[in-house]
Design a protein around this motif. Structure first.
Motif, PDB file in Angstrom:
ATOM      1  N   PRO A 363       6.694  -8.220   5.491  1.00 63.55           N
ATOM      2  CA  PRO A 363       4.885  -7.895   6.535  1.00 63.55           C
ATOM      3  C   PRO A 363       5.069  -7.368   7.448  1.00 63.55           C
ATOM      4  CG  PRO A 363       5.855  -9.945   5.977  1.00 63.55           C
ATOM      5  CD  PRO A 363       6.855  -9.085   4.719  1.00 63.55           C
ATOM      6  N   LEU A 364       4.187  -6.755   8.136  1.00 61.41           N
ATOM      7  CA  LEU A 364       4.293  -5.996   9.721  1.00 61.41           C
ATOM      8  C   LEU A 364       5.204  -6.337  10.639  1.00 61.41           C
ATOM      9  CD1 LEU A 364       3.179  -3.662  11.700  1.00 61.41           C
ATOM     10  CD2 LEU A 364       1.035  -4.637  11.895  1.00 61.41           C
ATOM     11  N   TRP A 481       0.546  -1.974  24.672  1.00 66.09           N
ATOM     12  CA  TRP A 481       1.578  -2.749  24.242  1.00 66.09           C
ATOM     13  C   TRP A 481       0.930  -3.911  23.520  1.00 66.09           C
ATOM     14  CZ3 TRP A 481       5.614  -3.553  27.192  1.00 66.09           C
ATOM     15  CH2 TRP A 481       5.965  -2.820  28.394  1.00 66.09           C
ATOM     16  N   TRP A 482      -0.538  -4.001  23.237  1.00 71.82           N
ATOM     17  CA  TRP A 482      -1.292  -4.742  21.756  1.00 71.82           C
ATOM     18  C   TRP A 482      -1.716  -4.149  20.660  1.00 71.82           C
ATOM     19  CZ3 TRP A 482       0.304  -8.811  24.601  1.00 71.82           C
ATOM     20  CH2 TRP A 482      -0.083  -9.275  26.203  1.00 71.82           C
ATOM     21  N   ARG A 483      -0.857  -2.646  19.969  1.00 69.46           N
ATOM     22  CA  ARG A 483      -1.007  -1.762  19.240  1.00 69.46           C
ATOM     23  C   ARG A 483      -0.245  -2.180  18.313  1.00 69.46           C
ATOM     24  NH1 ARG A 483      -0.886   4.289  18.463  1.00 69.46           N
ATOM     25  NH2 ARG A 483      -1.811   4.929  15.905  1.00 69.46           N
ATOM     26  N   PHE A 484      -0.158  -2.804  17.273  1.00 70.86           N
ATOM     27  CA  PHE A 484       0.736  -3.434  16.100  1.00 70.86           C
ATOM     28  C   PHE A 484      -0.098  -2.231  14.922  1.00 70.86           C
ATOM     29  CE2 PHE A 484       0.426  -6.993  19.029  1.00 70.86           C
ATOM     30  CZ  PHE A 484       1.699  -6.965  18.936  1.00 70.86           C
ATOM     31  N   ALA A 485       0.793  -1.870  14.223  1.00 73.56           N
ATOM     32  CA  ALA A 485       0.854  -0.751  13.107  1.00 73.56           C
ATOM     33  C   ALA A 485       1.645  -0.158  12.969  1.00 73.56           C
ATOM     34  CB  ALA A 485      -0.554   0.543  13.681  1.00 73.56           C
ATOM     35  N   LEU A 486       2.049   0.103  10.730  1.00 74.91           N
ATOM     36  CA  LEU A 486       3.171   0.678  10.659  1.00 74.91           C
ATOM     37  C   LEU A 486       3.896   1.846  11.449  1.00 74.91           C
ATOM     38  CD1 LEU A 486       4.908  -0.360   8.606  1.00 74.91           C
ATOM     39  CD2 LEU A 486       4.233   1.071   7.022  1.00 74.91           C
ATOM     40  N   MET A 494       8.053  -0.011  23.799  1.00 74.67           N
ATOM     41  CA  MET A 494       8.121  -0.501  24.805  1.00 74.67           C
ATOM     42  C   MET A 494       8.055  -2.031  24.702  1.00 74.67           C
ATOM     43  SD  MET A 494       4.603   1.258  25.386  1.00 74.67           S
ATOM     44  CE  MET A 494       3.974   0.354  26.526  1.00 74.67           C
ATOM     45  N   ARG A 495       8.039  -2.682  23.650  1.00 73.87           N
ATOM     46  CA  ARG A 495       7.583  -3.831  23.433  1.00 73.87           C
ATOM     47  C   ARG A 495       9.384  -4.247  23.394  1.00 73.87           C
ATOM     48  NH1 ARG A 495       2.920  -3.483  20.486  1.00 73.87           N
ATOM     49  NH2 ARG A 495       4.087  -3.450  18.696  1.00 73.87           N
ATOM     50  N   ALA A 496      10.102  -3.651  22.458  1.00 75.15           N
ATOM     51  CA  ALA A 496      11.626  -3.691  22.290  1.00 75.15           C
ATOM     52  C   ALA A 496      12.233  -3.579  24.145  1.00 75.15           C
ATOM     53  CB  ALA A 496      12.686  -2.443  21.412  1.00 75.15           C
ATOM     54  N   MET A 497      11.915  -2.368  25.200  1.00 76.79           N
ATOM     55  CA  MET A 497      12.322  -3.009  26.600  1.00 76.79           C
ATOM     56  C   MET A 497      12.098  -3.722  27.324  1.00 76.79           C
ATOM     57  SD  MET A 497      14.636   0.239  25.595  1.00 76.79           S
ATOM     58  CE  MET A 497      14.859  -0.773  24.481  1.00 76.79           C
ATOM     59  N   LEU A 498      10.811  -4.114  26.778  1.00 78.03           N
ATOM     60  CA  LEU A 498      10.678  -4.567  28.019  1.00 78.03           C
ATOM     61  C   LEU A 498      11.214  -6.463  27.182  1.00 78.03           C
ATOM     62  CD1 LEU A 498       8.739  -6.339  29.580  1.00 78.03           C
ATOM     63  CD2 LEU A 498       7.034  -7.224  28.213  1.00 78.03           C
ATOM     64  N   GLY A 499      11.659  -6.737  25.776  1.00 79.06           N
ATOM     65  CA  GLY A 499      12.233  -7.773  25.542  1.00 79.06           C
ATOM     66  C   GLY A 499      14.246  -7.982  26.095  1.00 79.06           C
ATOM     67  N   CYS A 500      14.545  -6.507  26.496  1.00 75.14           N
ATOM     68  CA  CYS A 500      15.319  -6.019  26.798  1.00 75.14           C
ATOM     69  C   CYS A 500      15.727  -6.503  28.272  1.00 75.14           C
ATOM     70  CB  CYS A 500      16.832  -4.587  26.236  1.00 75.14           C
ATOM     71  SG  CYS A 500      16.839  -4.660  24.392  1.00 75.14           S
ATOM     72  N   VAL A 501      14.990  -6.073  28.676  1.00 76.11           N
ATOM     73  CA  VAL A 501      14.746  -6.133  30.902  1.00 76.11           C
ATOM     74  C   VAL A 501      15.080  -7.546  31.035  1.00 76.11           C
ATOM     75  CG1 VAL A 501      13.502  -5.202  32.693  1.00 76.11           C
ATOM     76  CG2 VAL A 501      13.952  -3.316  30.586  1.00 76.11           C
TER      77      VAL A 501
END
Length: 872
Positions: A363-364, A481-486, A494-501
């Motif tokens: 799943p996505l 930031w709110w776009r979720f697609a394959l 962007m979300r991964a870098m935000l989590g790391c920061v």
């Protein structure tokens, strides 16, 4: 660490980070027209033949590197087998190539290997200096040859150099190299540098060094040249110059691995005709020439350690202990690189067909979560790597968990089986070598050093820049930031870098806001004083009275019949002298403090150990160094009325005729005269512009002084000199601690004090009287003696302006003592110098007792003796 040292480290880290940022800015501008898709295409276009050529040239370069040390060892007259030099060179250069700061990273690896092979610290320093000189001579020669052979202009952006100018500069550099080589070859005397001497190579060795350097650098540069698509052999001189300048800038900047700096310099010098191909070649070159050798070194050394391979044992010889020491260092570095790999992978788009296959299977939401989790696992691995370097068992467990999670998330975010394989292999190596991580300290107990902070910041910057490079064609909007697609790769980055920061900022906040650890009490609890007093009553050495100064910690044996006193300064656990009490418990106590210091990532030093403790210290693997000698008098045989005591007798009579008198004041009466002796002490300190010292000797503290009888010299009705007495209850030994006098004391007062004190101790039945230590005394500085012994003898002979070594020895010698050796037992090589630095800080710091007097001061034999006055 002083404030200025902290400021220097922070400043150095800031400079490195600033240079890294400038390099990435320059690299971004140089690759402004380069697209990520084109770079990927160029990478796939690299033929197996080019890759095989790069690997072959890399192997040849590292083979040539091994001869830097091999030749240097022969130049200094300490030849070792090639396999030993090869192991030292390979581990040293793989670490310094990837981590930078070669003297600290590669130098430490050389120290471990060469000291284990029988060299001392100065010899290792000479090898490093000669190998470094060979490398730099090769770089300059290669750059000069490239400039002299060049026929195209060089455009550096801010300036352009005509071909004629380039050739003139190249020829001038070549002339300088040749002239310097001739001078070195004809020089017969060793070179003196900062007090050390280095034998210069003769003509044959010099030619061998140049051949080695040129072979290394030619192969290293060729490994990159064969990767550049469409590279014309006619342009090789210009390429060689670009490569050499990149190496020089990377080394001068001290940026770990020259990351970004090397690439930006090479691309700036080369013509801007195929930036995409050059950039792709630089990426592959960094993997082949930098990362692959480090990975190979980790695998070989780990395999050698955990499988006891006979084949590898034949290759490496008797280097098992060295390998064991290097494993945590290399596995820590490999774990850091694995974390950086996961972080970088999270910043780049996945392979197209893989994400399509994954979208049909998962799943996505799970794919999105795996992408962020893989990047955060990589960030956590970089934060854990310093703990592996320090051998923490908790770091080993957490790293294995994170590597398994990283492998799982790599598969879940894009079927990145290459990354998963690396993570699983590294987790297996950590599992096999888990016994090397045996320290129990909490992961947050030690802050990250400046070097690790710089490395983590650089890896995060690289990942961030790589993502911006890959998605520079995607226009930014808040909706991303709110776009979720394959196929939504940029939002996922962007979300991964935000989590790391967030993870990095949270770790930084946790480190800065964590409460300081509670200080360990310097003295035992009140109920433990009874045990210490009982053990002190059995002591046969007066130095045991240092237990009462209030600036030490204690370990008490299980049987309660012995204790040792110690203190912690920096990373050094300093044991003061031998344990006190039953000899049967000494080994238990010393191994206990050894285990405690090891688990707290510290180094152990036994300070002023006697011969009685040497067997245990040797069994513990400590290095034994003679520190000085102690002057001891046999009171039964000592007499003032002998020809040898003529000068003492004369001084004693001068003070006696002036009206001096001698008294012993019992400890119970010392508080009555405390103000008077404190005034004498303060005057004595003021006239010497000094201050109290501690740890290895007592200091004026009212509670401490009240524990002992006092020998005083009276003159004109007042005290003009005093010394507090250390006396064993079994009358085995007597000594003094503080010895101070006022300016009003008549000439010869101190000889008068000592002469009468010796006569009194003899009359009381004491067997020995110790006059204390003379540092560096009795150390022979012979030609074939170790370097530390020659240095100590030199300081003893010529260091009077800093410390009166010879004068102190001469003064004590006139009483006719027997000189007994005292030793330091501590870590090997550089660790011993660091431990001595910490000891000097510990002794020189203004002492502040952390307790009042013990519940009841230990009684001494003399305390029951009434005040005694000796007639002049």
């Amino acid at each position: 660490m002083t404030l200025s040292e902290k400021q220097r480290r922070i400043g150095a880290a800031g400079v490195v980070l600033a240079l890294t940022a400038l390099a990435f800015v320059a690299l971004d501008r140089l690759t402004h027209e380069v697209r990520y898709e084109d770079v990927r295409t160029a990478l796939h276009a690299l033929t197996p033949l080019r890759l095989a050529g790069a690997l072959a040239f890399t192997a040849a370069s590292y083979l040539a590197l091994t001869f830097y040390d091999f030749i240097a060892l022969r130049v200094i007259g300490r030849p070792l087998p090639w396999r030993t030099a090869a192991l030292a060179s390979f581990t040293s250069y793989t670490l310094s190539h990837n981590l930078g700061l070669g003297l600290l990273t590669g130098g430490s690896a050389r120290y471990r290997i060469y000291v284990a092979a029988g060299l001392d610290g100065p010899d290792v320093a000479r090898v490093i200096a000669l190998a470094g000189a060979t490398f730099w001579a090769g770089v300059v020669t290669v750059a000069a040859l490239a400039m002299a052979a060049g026929s195209v202009p060089i455009d550096l952006g801010w300036t352009a150099l005509a071909p004629a100018t380039v050739q003139v500069v190249g020829c001038a550099l070549l002339a300088c190299v040749v002239l310097l080589s001739v001078v070195v070859a004809l020089q017969r005397k060793p070179l003196s540098l900062m007090g050390a001497t280095i034998r210069l190579p003769g003509a044959p060795a010099l030619c061998a060094q140049f051949a080695t350097g040129l072979a290394d650098l030619a192969c290293a540069s060729a490994a990159l040249f064969v990767l550049i698509p469409g590279a014309d052999p006619a342009t090789f001189p210009l390429f060689l110059l670009a490569w050499a300048l990149g190496i020089v800038v990377a080394l001068i900047s001290h940026v770990p691995g020259g990351l970004g700096v090397f690439e930006a310099t090479v691309m700036a010098v080369l013509p801007a005709q195929d930036r995409t191909g050059v950039f792709a070649a630089l990426i592959v070159y960094r993997l082949i020439y930098y990362v692959a050798p480090l990975a190979l070194g980790v695998v070989l050394l780990a395999w050698h350690e955990v499988t006891r391979s006979p084949r590898l044992r034949r290759v490496f010889g008797g280097m098992r202990s060295v390998v064991a020491d290097l494993l945590p260092v290399l596995l820590g570095g490999a774990t850091f690189l694995a974390g950086a790999m996961l972080l970088l992978s999270g910043a780049l788009p996945p392979v197209g067909w893989r994400i399509d296959v994954l979208g049909d299977a998962l799943p996505l939401l799970l794919i999105e979560a795996s992408h962020v989790a893989a990047s955060m696992a990589g960030t956590a691995l970089m934060l854990i790597a310093p703990g592996l370097y320090r051998r923490l068992d908790g770091a080993s467990v957490v790293a294995r968990v994170l590597l398994l999670a990283g492998a799982l998330f790599s598969l879940g975010k894009g079927i990145d089986y290459e990354e998963a394989t690396v993570c699983l292999m590294l987790a297996a190596l950590l599992q096999l070598g888990r016994r090397k991580f045996d320290r129990k300290t909490a992961l947050t107990a030690q802050p990250l050093g400046a070097g690790w902070i710089v490395a983590i910041a650089m890896a995060a910057t690289l990942a961030g820049w790589a993502g911006l490079f890959a998605f520079r064609h995607v226009p930014y909007s808040d909706a991303l930031w709110w776009r979720f697609a394959l196929q939504a790769e940029a939002p996922r980055y962007m979300r991964a870098m935000l989590g790391c920061v967030v993870l990095l900022l949270g770790f930084a906040a946790r480190t800065m806001l964590a409460p300081a650890p509670a200080p360990t009490p310097a003295m035992p609890k009140a109920e433990e004083w009874a045990t210490i007093r009982r053990i002190l009553a059995t002591a046969d050495r007066t130095e045991a009275m240092l237990a009462l100064t209030g600036d030490k910690r204690f370990l008490i044996s299980r049987a309660g019949d012995a204790f040792l006193m110690y203190q912690v300064e920096g990373a050094t656990w300093v044991v003061m002298g031998d344990p006190v009490g039953a000899r049967e418990s000494w080994e238990e106590l010393l191994w206990q403090i050894r285990d405690l210091s090891h688990r707290q990532q510290g180094r152990l030093l036994i300070y002023e150990a006697s011969s009685a403790a040497l067997d245990i210290a040797i069994a513990m693997g400590l290095q034994i160094v003679k520190y000085g000698e102690e002057a001891v008098l046999d009171l039964a045989a000592w007499s003032l009325d002998t020809p040898e005591m003529r000068s003492v007798r004369k001084s004693e009579r001068v003070a006696a005729r002036a009206g001096a008198s001698f008294r012993i004041i019992p400890a119970a009466a010392v508080p009555v005269i405390m103000d008077e002796i404190e005034a004498v002490s303060d005057e004595w300190l003021a006239t010497r512009n000094g201050r109290e010292k501690g740890f290895s000797l007592g200091f004026f503290d009212r509670a401490y002084m009240s524990c002992f009888d006092l020998a005083v010299v009276m003159f004109e009705g007042r005290i003009v000199a005093f010394a507090n007495l250390w006396l064993t209850e079994g009358r085995q030994e007597a000594s003094v601690d503080l010895m101070r006098h006022s300016a009003a004391a008549p000439r010869g007062t101190m000889d008068f004090l000592f002469a009468n004190l010796l006569l009194w101790a003899k009359a009381q039945g004491y067997r020995h009287f110790t006059l204390g230590m003379v540092p560096l005394s009795g150390i022979e500085g012979r030609r074939l003696a170790p370097a530390w012994a020659r240095a100590a003898a030199l300081v003893f002979r010529h260091g009077e302006r800093f410390y009166g070594f010879r004068g102190l020895r001469a003064y004590k010698d006139k009483f006719g003592p027997v000189w007994r050796p005292r030793y330091l037992a501590g870590p090997q090589d550089v660790g011993l110098l660091q431990a001595l630095r910490d000891v000097s800080r510990l002794i020189g710091r203004q002492p502040v007792p952390t307790r009042t007097a013990p519940p009841s001061a230990p009684s001494t034999t003399a305390s029951a003796v009434p005040a005694l006055e000796c007639a002049a």
